[in-house]
Motif scaffolding. Structure first.
Motif, PDB file in Angstrom:
ATOM      1  N   ARG A   1       0.492  -1.471   0.395  1.00  0.00           N
ATOM      2  CA  ARG A   1       0.234  -0.036  -0.579  1.00  0.00           C
ATOM      3  C   ARG A   1       0.702   1.098  -0.503  1.00  0.00           C
ATOM      4  N   ALA A   2       0.383   2.248   0.389  1.00  0.00           N
ATOM      5  CA  ALA A   2       0.456   3.551  -0.508  1.00  0.00           C
ATOM      6  C   ALA A   2       1.323   3.905   1.368  1.00  0.00           C
ATOM      7  N   PRO A   3       2.815   4.176   1.096  1.00  0.00           N
ATOM      8  CA  PRO A   3       3.247   5.023   2.130  1.00  0.00           C
ATOM      9  C   PRO A   3       2.710   5.644   3.479  1.00  0.00           C
ATOM     10  N   CYS A   4       2.627   5.398   4.902  1.00  0.00           N
ATOM     11  CA  CYS A   4       1.914   6.056   5.289  1.00  0.00           C
ATOM     12  C   CYS A   4       3.054   7.075   5.456  1.00  0.00           C
ATOM     13  N   CYS A   5       2.899   8.235   6.519  1.00  0.00           N
ATOM     14  CA  CYS A   5       2.884  10.094   6.111  1.00  0.00           C
ATOM     15  C   CYS A   5       4.997   9.636   6.911  1.00  0.00           C
ATOM     16  N   GLU A   6       4.194   8.597   8.202  1.00  0.00           N
ATOM     17  CA  GLU A   6       6.071   8.800   9.212  1.00  0.00           C
ATOM     18  C   GLU A   6       6.985   8.618   8.709  1.00  0.00           C
ATOM     19  N   LYS A   7       6.949   7.459   7.518  1.00  0.00           N
ATOM     20  CA  LYS A   7       7.830   6.580   6.671  1.00  0.00           C
ATOM     21  C   LYS A   7       8.445   6.976   4.830  1.00  0.00           C
ATOM     22  N   VAL A   8       7.948   8.518   5.303  1.00  0.00           N
ATOM     23  CA  VAL A   8       8.264   9.509   4.088  1.00  0.00           C
ATOM     24  C   VAL A   8      10.057   9.514   4.499  1.00  0.00           C
ATOM     25  N   GLY A   9      10.418   9.112   2.964  1.00  0.00           N
ATOM     26  CA  GLY A   9      12.330   9.143   2.763  1.00  0.00           C
ATOM     27  C   GLY A   9      12.785   8.284   3.499  1.00  0.00           C
ATOM     28  N   LEU A  10      11.692   6.994   4.122  1.00  0.00           N
ATOM     29  CA  LEU A  10      12.198   5.949   3.825  1.00  0.00           C
ATOM     30  C   LEU A  10      12.322   5.102   2.981  1.00  0.00           C
ATOM     31  N   HIS A  11      12.928   3.847   2.680  1.00  0.00           N
ATOM     32  CA  HIS A  11      13.071   2.984   1.179  1.00  0.00           C
ATOM     33  C   HIS A  11      11.561   1.834   1.479  1.00  0.00           C
ATOM     34  N   ARG A  12      11.834   2.007   0.570  1.00  0.00           N
ATOM     35  CA  ARG A  12      10.459   1.068   0.824  1.00  0.00           C
ATOM     36  C   ARG A  12       9.889  -0.191  -0.660  1.00  0.00           C
ATOM     37  N   GLY A  13       9.971  -1.341  -0.447  1.00  0.00           N
ATOM     38  CA  GLY A  13       9.321  -1.927  -1.715  1.00  0.00           C
ATOM     39  C   GLY A  13      10.579  -3.398  -1.129  1.00  0.00           C
ATOM     40  N   PRO A  14      11.184  -4.116  -2.589  1.00  0.00           N
ATOM     41  CA  PRO A  14      12.024  -5.115  -2.384  1.00  0.00           C
ATOM     42  C   PRO A  14      13.352  -4.115  -1.697  1.00  0.00           C
ATOM     43  N   TRP A  15      14.166  -5.364  -0.883  1.00  0.00           N
ATOM     44  CA  TRP A  15      15.365  -5.526  -0.461  1.00  0.00           C
ATOM     45  C   TRP A  15      16.927  -5.430  -0.959  1.00  0.00           C
ATOM     46  N   THR A  16      17.741  -4.746  -1.103  1.00  0.00           N
ATOM     47  CA  THR A  16      18.466  -4.903  -1.926  1.00  0.00           C
ATOM     48  C   THR A  16      19.031  -5.760  -0.895  1.00  0.00           C
ATOM     49  N   PRO A  17      19.919  -6.583  -2.049  1.00  0.00           N
ATOM     50  CA  PRO A  17      21.633  -7.166  -1.478  1.00  0.00           C
ATOM     51  C   PRO A  17      22.045  -6.177  -0.290  1.00  0.00           C
ATOM     52  N   LYS A  18      22.495  -5.235  -0.694  1.00  0.00           N
ATOM     53  CA  LYS A  18      23.548  -4.129   0.662  1.00  0.00           C
ATOM     54  C   LYS A  18      22.546  -3.875   1.851  1.00  0.00           C
ATOM     55  N   GLU A  19      21.335  -3.652   1.288  1.00  0.00           N
ATOM     56  CA  GLU A  19      20.829  -3.433   2.780  1.00  0.00           C
ATOM     57  C   GLU A  19      20.511  -5.019   3.156  1.00  0.00           C
ATOM     58  N   ASP A  20      20.374  -6.169   2.213  1.00  0.00           N
ATOM     59  CA  ASP A  20      20.486  -7.438   3.421  1.00  0.00           C
ATOM     60  C   ASP A  20      22.077  -7.787   4.341  1.00  0.00           C
ATOM     61  N   ALA A  21      22.531  -6.635   4.004  1.00  0.00           N
ATOM     62  CA  ALA A  21      23.856  -7.800   3.960  1.00  0.00           C
ATOM     63  C   ALA A  21      24.125  -6.908   5.249  1.00  0.00           C
ATOM     64  N   LEU A  22      23.743  -5.591   5.320  1.00  0.00           N
ATOM     65  CA  LEU A  22      23.624  -4.510   6.605  1.00  0.00           C
ATOM     66  C   LEU A  22      22.911  -4.762   7.686  1.00  0.00           C
ATOM     67  N   LEU A  23      21.789  -5.304   7.265  1.00  0.00           N
ATOM     68  CA  LEU A  23      20.739  -6.122   8.483  1.00  0.00           C
ATOM     69  C   LEU A  23      21.743  -7.246   8.854  1.00  0.00           C
ATOM     70  N   THR A  24      22.187  -7.999   8.456  1.00  0.00           N
ATOM     71  CA  THR A  24      22.339  -9.463   8.937  1.00  0.00           C
ATOM     72  C   THR A  24      23.280  -8.804   9.435  1.00  0.00           C
ATOM     73  N   LYS A  25      24.445  -8.177   9.021  1.00  0.00           N
ATOM     74  CA  LYS A  25      25.600  -8.071   9.652  1.00  0.00           C
ATOM     75  C   LYS A  25      25.456  -7.379  11.036  1.00  0.00           C
ATOM     76  N   TYR A  26      24.430  -5.897  11.211  1.00  0.00           N
ATOM     77  CA  TYR A  26      24.106  -5.631  11.978  1.00  0.00           C
ATOM     78  C   TYR A  26      23.526  -6.793  13.581  1.00  0.00           C
ATOM     79  N   ILE A  27      22.564  -7.456  13.080  1.00  0.00           N
ATOM     80  CA  ILE A  27      21.528  -8.527  13.593  1.00  0.00           C
ATOM     81  C   ILE A  27      23.240  -9.561  14.052  1.00  0.00           C
ATOM     82  N   GLN A  28      24.113 -10.264  13.400  1.00  0.00           N
ATOM     83  CA  GLN A  28      24.923 -11.320  14.095  1.00  0.00           C
ATOM     84  C   GLN A  28      25.880 -10.597  15.228  1.00  0.00           C
ATOM     85  N   ALA A  29      26.474  -9.066  14.634  1.00  0.00           N
ATOM     86  CA  ALA A  29      27.285  -8.273  15.919  1.00  0.00           C
ATOM     87  C   ALA A  29      26.203  -8.081  17.351  1.00  0.00           C
ATOM     88  N   HIS A  30      24.505  -7.303  17.856  1.00  0.00           N
ATOM     89  CA  HIS A  30      24.439  -7.011  17.881  1.00  0.00           C
ATOM     90  C   HIS A  30      23.156  -7.515  18.396  1.00  0.00           C
TER      91      HIS A  30
END
Length: 295
Positions: A3-32
DNA sequence: AACACTCTCAACCGCAACTGA
DNA sequence: CTCAGTTGCGGTTGAGAGTGT
């Protein structure tokens, strides 16, 4: 997507995740570690909302996730669990190691619901949708898919309602449940038992006659009991039919719900004792499993 | 090759439940 | 007890892939 983004999420990435984003998230969660989803994106350097990060991790990036190739055993267990629990995807997923609630929900909606409905309508009934590789499409041409206008949404809703009346699958009110694997070791059994003590909401509406058609066999992997198989050919139809009758008599008062929950559990335990389907060595684990369903 | 149509599933939303101050 | 913030759940959507004409 979605659906359309709600106002609080304006400016944030949406839709399919990129490999780079996946890597960032995985790396962060593995560390923290997991948790603190609200602030996680900022700390991980992601332009996503916390909800999105959590969803991506839970449904896709977690290392223990199995993807695709739902086995016939899993398939069967999903159907049977659904007939007992309704759309409690997280609870069902809790009995299927490596599967996510989202995956099971999707699998149900795209494959199993059609199959179950077809079974309930009898062997002569042809499913309305055909497999993709069906070549005889000429005589089964569907109308062009239209955007979801209000009118055709209502029309679809009416059809769905009508279909629902025919199939009578009881869909209990969704509740938050915890899906705990039941360990065979004593410590975990204690956890399961104590957890069950505080539960009194949303019973599994099920009657003795429903239970009578079943026998149980625990599904054990790596010392954890993840679920049970239910034997018998006609179980699904009979369970659905009688559960549906019960649904007509649902009383919303908490007392009734609690009594029903108690009754179900008593009957379940009695069944296990009477039936002797399961060996004594598994009795405790199954008790814990039954209790954990109400957590 | 181009178009029409269906199907799948990742990602979204709203809301209920939980938690801690 | 109340309230605000956070988390988790189920329902829904729509892009993209697949298949048929």
């Amino acid at each position: 997507m979605g659906r359309a983004p709600c106002c609080e999420k304006v400016g944030l990435h949406r839709g399919p995740w990129t490999p780079k984003e996946d890597a960032l998230l995985t790396k962060y969660i593995q560390a923290h570690g997991e948790g603190l989803w609200k602030s996680l994106p900022k700390r991980a350097g992601l332009l996503r909302c916390g909800k999105s990060c959590r969803l991506r991790w839970m449904n896709y990036l977690r290392p223990d996730i199995k993807r695709g190739n739902i086995t016939p055993e899993e398939d069967d267990l999903i159907i049977r669990m659904h007939s007992l629990l309704g759309n409690r995807w997280s609870l069902i997923a809790g009995r299927l190691p490596g599967r996510t609630d989202n995956e099971i929900k999707n699998y149900w909606n795209t494959h199993l619901s059609k199959r179950v409905k077809a079974q309930q309508l009898g062997p002569d009934h042809q499913p309305t949708s055909k497999p993709r590789n069906n070549t005889n499409k000429k005589n089964n041409k569907k109308k062009k898919k239209k955007p979801a206008t209000k009118n055709n949404v209502e029309g679809e809703a009416e059809k769905a309602e009508e279909q629902e009346k025919k199939t009578h699958i009881y869909l209990p009110k969704p509740i938050r449940v915890r899906a705990l694997p039941i360990s065979i070791n004593e410590e975990d059994s204690k956890i399961s038992s104590s957890a069950s003590g505080s539960s009194s909401q949303d019973p599994l509406i099920l009657q003795k006659e429903d239970m009578d058609v079943m026998s149980y066999e625990p599904w054990v992997e790596n010392d954890d009991v993840f679920g049970f198989f239910v034997e018998g050919d006609q179980n699904i139809d009979r369970v659905n039919a009688s559960v549906s009758e019960e649904n007509n008599n649902i009383n919303n008062s908490d007392d009734m719900e609690y009594e029903s929950l108690e009754r179900l559990y008593e009957e379940y335990l009695q069944l296990l004792k009477d039936d002797n389907v399961v060996g004594d060595e598994n009795q405790g684990e199954l008790d814990s499993f039954a209790q954990s369903l109400f957590v």
